[in-house]
Design a protein around this motif. Structure first.
Motif, mmCIF file in Angstrom:
data_model
loop_
_atom_site.group_PDB
_atom_site.id
_atom_site.type_symbol
_atom_site.label_atom_id
_atom_site.label_comp_id
_atom_site.label_asym_id
_atom_site.label_seq_id
_atom_site.Cartn_x
_atom_site.Cartn_y
_atom_site.Cartn_z
ATOM 1 N N GLY A 183 175.840 -15.045 9.349
ATOM 2 C CA GLY A 183 174.538 -14.413 9.489
ATOM 3 C C GLY A 183 174.580 -12.895 9.520
ATOM 4 N N PRO A 184 175.313 -12.271 10.445
ATOM 5 C CA PRO A 184 175.347 -10.810 10.477
ATOM 6 C C PRO A 184 175.870 -10.188 9.185
ATOM 7 C CG PRO A 184 176.155 -11.716 12.540
ATOM 8 C CD PRO A 184 175.996 -12.875 11.598
ATOM 9 N N ALA A 185 176.839 -10.839 8.541
ATOM 10 C CA ALA A 185 177.354 -10.293 7.282
ATOM 11 C C ALA A 185 176.256 -10.267 6.215
ATOM 12 C CB ALA A 185 178.534 -11.130 6.796
ATOM 13 N N ILE A 186 175.481 -11.352 6.144
ATOM 14 C CA ILE A 186 174.385 -11.396 5.178
ATOM 15 C C ILE A 186 173.328 -10.352 5.525
ATOM 16 C CG2 ILE A 186 172.520 -12.837 4.261
ATOM 17 C CD1 ILE A 186 174.325 -15.265 4.745
ATOM 18 N N GLY A 187 173.015 -10.218 6.823
ATOM 19 C CA GLY A 187 172.033 -9.229 7.236
ATOM 20 C C GLY A 187 172.455 -7.818 6.891
ATOM 21 N N GLY A 188 173.736 -7.513 7.110
ATOM 22 C CA GLY A 188 174.235 -6.188 6.755
ATOM 23 C C GLY A 188 174.157 -5.925 5.269
ATOM 24 N N LEU A 189 174.446 -6.943 4.466
ATOM 25 C CA LEU A 189 174.367 -6.790 3.011
ATOM 26 C C LEU A 189 172.931 -6.534 2.563
ATOM 27 C CD1 LEU A 189 175.680 -7.005 0.189
ATOM 28 C CD2 LEU A 189 175.270 -9.470 0.293
ATOM 29 N N LEU A 190 171.984 -7.278 3.121
ATOM 30 C CA LEU A 190 170.586 -7.128 2.720
ATOM 31 C C LEU A 190 169.991 -5.792 3.160
ATOM 32 C CD1 LEU A 190 169.267 -10.718 3.515
ATOM 33 C CD2 LEU A 190 169.654 -9.719 1.259
ATOM 34 N N ALA A 191 170.584 -5.189 4.187
ATOM 35 C CA ALA A 191 170.090 -3.894 4.655
ATOM 36 C C ALA A 191 170.705 -2.721 3.898
ATOM 37 C CB ALA A 191 170.376 -3.735 6.147
ATOM 38 N N ALA A 192 171.636 -3.000 2.984
ATOM 39 C CA ALA A 192 172.286 -1.930 2.222
ATOM 40 C C ALA A 192 171.288 -1.274 1.268
ATOM 41 C CB ALA A 192 173.474 -2.486 1.449
ATOM 42 N N ASP A 193 171.432 0.015 1.064
ATOM 43 C CA ASP A 193 170.485 0.778 0.233
ATOM 44 C C ASP A 193 170.349 0.235 -1.190
ATOM 45 O OD1 ASP A 193 169.845 2.430 2.330
ATOM 46 O OD2 ASP A 193 171.296 3.993 1.785
ATOM 47 N N PRO A 194 171.449 -0.089 -1.898
ATOM 48 C CA PRO A 194 171.281 -0.604 -3.268
ATOM 49 C C PRO A 194 170.486 -1.904 -3.311
ATOM 50 C CG PRO A 194 173.560 0.075 -2.879
ATOM 51 C CD PRO A 194 172.880 0.084 -1.561
ATOM 52 N N VAL A 195 170.705 -2.779 -2.330
ATOM 53 C CA VAL A 195 169.978 -4.050 -2.293
ATOM 54 C C VAL A 195 168.500 -3.799 -2.013
ATOM 55 C CG1 VAL A 195 169.760 -6.278 -1.124
ATOM 56 C CG2 VAL A 195 172.023 -5.313 -1.567
ATOM 57 N N VAL A 196 168.206 -2.881 -1.091
ATOM 58 C CA VAL A 196 166.820 -2.560 -0.770
ATOM 59 C C VAL A 196 166.113 -1.959 -1.974
ATOM 60 C CG1 VAL A 196 165.322 -1.125 0.667
ATOM 61 C CG2 VAL A 196 167.297 -2.280 1.684
ATOM 62 N N ALA A 197 166.800 -1.066 -2.679
ATOM 63 C CA ALA A 197 166.195 -0.445 -3.854
ATOM 64 C C ALA A 197 165.908 -1.470 -4.944
ATOM 65 C CB ALA A 197 167.126 0.647 -4.399
ATOM 66 N N ARG A 198 166.831 -2.398 -5.157
ATOM 67 C CA ARG A 198 166.626 -3.429 -6.165
ATOM 68 C C ARG A 198 165.468 -4.353 -5.776
ATOM 69 N NH1 ARG A 198 166.878 -4.281 -11.424
ATOM 70 N NH2 ARG A 198 167.397 -6.446 -11.972
ATOM 71 N N ALA A 199 165.408 -4.707 -4.504
ATOM 72 C CA ALA A 199 164.332 -5.568 -4.034
ATOM 73 C C ALA A 199 162.982 -4.868 -4.145
ATOM 74 C CB ALA A 199 164.583 -5.981 -2.587
ATOM 75 N N ASP A 200 162.945 -3.567 -3.883
ATOM 76 C CA ASP A 200 161.702 -2.802 -3.968
ATOM 77 C C ASP A 200 161.166 -2.795 -5.392
ATOM 78 O OD1 ASP A 200 159.662 -1.180 -2.858
ATOM 79 O OD2 ASP A 200 160.633 0.588 -3.705
ATOM 80 N N ALA A 201 162.077 -2.825 -6.359
ATOM 81 C CA ALA A 201 161.663 -2.832 -7.757
ATOM 82 C C ALA A 201 161.178 -4.204 -8.211
ATOM 83 C CB ALA A 201 162.826 -2.369 -8.644
ATOM 84 N N LEU A 202 161.647 -5.260 -7.559
ATOM 85 C CA LEU A 202 161.336 -6.624 -8.006
ATOM 86 C C LEU A 202 160.188 -7.265 -7.236
ATOM 87 C CD1 LEU A 202 164.973 -8.049 -8.448
ATOM 88 C CD2 LEU A 202 163.402 -7.290 -10.251
ATOM 89 N N LEU A 203 160.034 -6.947 -5.961
ATOM 90 C CA LEU A 203 159.035 -7.615 -5.139
ATOM 91 C C LEU A 203 157.646 -7.042 -5.376
ATOM 92 C CD1 LEU A 203 160.986 -7.859 -1.749
ATOM 93 C CD2 LEU A 203 160.518 -9.707 -3.361
ATOM 94 N N PRO A 204 156.604 -7.866 -5.203
ATOM 95 C CA PRO A 204 155.226 -7.350 -5.322
ATOM 96 C C PRO A 204 154.927 -6.331 -4.223
ATOM 97 C CG PRO A 204 155.237 -9.606 -4.490
ATOM 98 C CD PRO A 204 156.634 -9.311 -4.926
ATOM 99 N N SER A 205 153.908 -5.524 -4.433
ATOM 100 C CA SER A 205 153.632 -4.400 -3.550
ATOM 101 C C SER A 205 153.278 -4.829 -2.125
ATOM 102 C CB SER A 205 152.483 -3.554 -4.117
ATOM 103 O OG SER A 205 151.315 -4.348 -4.285
ATOM 104 N N PHE A 206 152.721 -6.040 -1.955
ATOM 105 C CA PHE A 206 152.334 -6.473 -0.612
ATOM 106 C C PHE A 206 153.516 -6.998 0.206
ATOM 107 C CE2 PHE A 206 151.786 -10.171 -3.366
ATOM 108 C CZ PHE A 206 152.433 -11.173 -2.661
ATOM 109 N N VAL A 207 154.712 -7.064 -0.390
ATOM 110 C CA VAL A 207 155.910 -7.476 0.327
ATOM 111 C C VAL A 207 156.770 -6.245 0.572
ATOM 112 C CG1 VAL A 207 157.972 -8.920 0.316
ATOM 113 C CG2 VAL A 207 155.862 -9.750 -0.736
ATOM 114 N N PRO A 208 156.871 -5.768 1.803
ATOM 115 C CA PRO A 208 157.660 -4.563 2.069
ATOM 116 C C PRO A 208 159.154 -4.808 1.841
ATOM 117 C CG PRO A 208 156.979 -5.577 4.129
ATOM 118 C CD PRO A 208 156.276 -6.327 3.035
ATOM 119 N N ALA A 209 159.807 -3.857 1.210
ATOM 120 C CA ALA A 209 161.247 -3.943 0.976
ATOM 121 C C ALA A 209 161.912 -2.793 1.723
ATOM 122 C CB ALA A 209 161.562 -3.877 -0.512
ATOM 123 N N THR A 210 162.413 -3.072 2.917
ATOM 124 C CA THR A 210 163.080 -2.084 3.753
ATOM 125 C C THR A 210 164.360 -2.698 4.310
ATOM 126 O OG1 THR A 210 162.079 -2.740 5.867
ATOM 127 C CG2 THR A 210 160.788 -1.267 4.441
#
Length: 475
Positions: A183-210
């Motif tokens: 769990g913590p390893a996955i959480g740390g990966l999802l909080a990484a900047d490249p993952v957040v940036a990619r998610a921000d580009a793919l997710l709809p605007s009403f879903v926050p990507a932080t």
């Protein structure tokens, strides 16, 4: 299945448990091995989701610009809610069934994690107070739903013969350990900047990507996945259910308030020492849970990555100890003896941990050779953590086995609910106390934990063995 009185009689050795394979009765489910695998899988998925949010909690609070005190309060809110809800969910699972309680609580937890991910958005729109209210409300609700571990443990007790319950309950503990490894390893990966940036580009605007919302939504997804797995594959076990408000022979009568259930548990000769032990062990272990990372940072100079590797090491050992070793030991050693022995090992490890920070000064110029990071203090710390993992596994799995043996088959959920609630209360009380002690003296929380374990060891070492104490084959 038999009436609740038969469960109490079997504790006294008058007749075998209704779930024993040797009694010639039909199993509680059509395929016990598959059912055990499914419920363990559901627990694992649920705990992975819980573990995902652990690395982001302090940073999420700090992003709101409030005091670090809210970090401790947020952590305590989960355990307090779990303490209040575990007896109720355990009791409810006795009355309406394990499967509906597990599935409903998992689905509700998923909703809570979604709300947790939107706390930042609520803060941006309505202010910091709204964000804090959202965080605390969602975290508290998730904690309440986390009380479903009582129903999961009761499910395992329903489908497992008494002489094999220690091993089966150990597998539940191993699922916990694995969840905290991944769990913590996955959480740390999802909080990484490249993952957040990619998610921000793919997710709809009403879903926050932080860095805070993505792990929260992943936790929700794991909860919903657990619901789907349980809905498709989890079978409701056949068992005896409570039929009155005063079922004779039951350690805890049905339909009590939380306070009433604890009062009944404390008045029960069978459950009183177990309930108290769960609370004391949780308080004692809180020093490690809360102050271990600050300790290795202050004493060893380790950063978060190095500390995470140590936690992974402990998690892997926990899987081995709880999933394999404890079950095998329980077949030849009474559970009460395992509790006492595990308490000695755990207490010794708690004493040893603060000593590892000064062992280089005590040992002088002793060198081990090899890479520069491979030092005597590190080796000592790894040994102490191995003892910590083993002692914790022996104590917790053996206590769970004794709880199962002390309750009738109709009251497994209620008994586990009360004892897990006591553990949650210990995890609520212990962390702030241990954190304050750490500011006074680094070794204080660890030494206090060892001191608290002493009466638990003494109590279980001198208890007379009963038929419910031995989890292995009768001799």
């Amino acid at each position: 299945m038999t009436h609740p009185e038969a469960g109490a009689a079997s504790i006294q050795g008058e007749e075998p448990s209704p779930t024993d394979a040797s009694d010639g009765r039909a199993p509680a489910v059509s395929n016990p091995r598959r059912a055990l695998a499914v419920v363990i899988g559901v627990v694992f998925i649920d705990l992975v989701g819980f573990g995902i949010v652990i690395p982001i909690l302090p940073f999420y609070v700090r992003s709101l610009g409030v005091s670090d005190a809210f970090i401790g309060l947020l952590a305590a809110s989960y355990s307090l809610a779990q303490f209040l809800a575990a007896p109720t969910l355990g009791r409810l699972s006795d009355r309406i069934g394990r499967r509906p309680v597990l599935l409903a609580s998992l689905a509700a937890a998923g909703v809570a994690w979604v709300a947790f991910g939107y706390a930042g958005e609520s803060g941006a729109r309505f202010g910091t107070v709204a964000a804090l209210v959202t965080l605390f409300a969602s975290r508290t609700f998730a904690g309440a739903m986390g009380g479903n571990i009582a129903a999961a443990q009761a499910y395992v007790a329903d489908i497992t013969p008494r002489d094999r319950r220690a091993g089966a309950l150990g597998l539940v503990g191993a699922a916990f350990a694995l969840g905290f490894v991944f769990g913590p390893a996955i959480g740390g990966l999802l909080a990484a900047d490249p993952v957040v940036a990619r998610a921000d580009a793919l997710l709809p605007s009403f879903v926050p990507a932080t860095p805070y919302s993505l792990p929260s939504f992943a936790a929700a997804g794991m909860s919903f996945l657990a619901v789907a797995v349980g809905f498709l594959f989890l079978e409701e076990p056949k068992r005896t259910r409570p039929v009155s408000d005063a079922a004779p022979g039951s350690p805890i009568p049905p339909r009590r308030t939380v306070v009433g259930q604890f009062r009944e548990a404390i008045s029960s000769v069978a459950l009183r020492p177990l309930t108290v032990a769960y609370f004391v062990v949780a308080v004692a272990f809180a020093g490690v849970q809360v102050m271990f990372i600050p300790f290795v940072a202050d004493s060893f100079g380790y950063d978060a990555t190095a500390a995470a590797l140590l936690l992974t090491y402990v998690g892997v050992l926990g899987v081995i100890n709880q999933g394999v070793l404890v079950g095998r030991l329980s077949r030849v050693i009474p559970s009460r003896t395992l509790v006492a022995g595990g308490g000695v090992i755990l207490g010794g490890a708690l004493v040893a941990i603060p000593l590892t920070g000064v062992i280089d000064r005590l040992a002088g110029d002793v060198t081990l050779g090899g890479p520069a990071w491979f030092t005597l203090p590190l080796v000592a710390l790894l040994v102490a953590l191995a003892g910590l993992s083993l002692g914790n596994a022996l104590v917790n799995v053996s206590l769970a086995t004794l709880v199962s043996g002390a309750a009738s088959d109709a009251e497994q959920g209620a008994a586990f609910g009360v004892t897990q609630g006591a553990s949650s209360l210990g995890r609520t009380v212990g962390p702030p106390v241990m954190a304050v002690l750490y500011t006074v003296a680094v070794a204080a929380p660890f030494l206090l934990g060892a001191l608290l374990l002493a009466p638990v060891v003494a109590a279980f070492a001198r208890r007379e063995e009963s038929s419910g104490d031995r989890t292995g084959p009768a001799t």
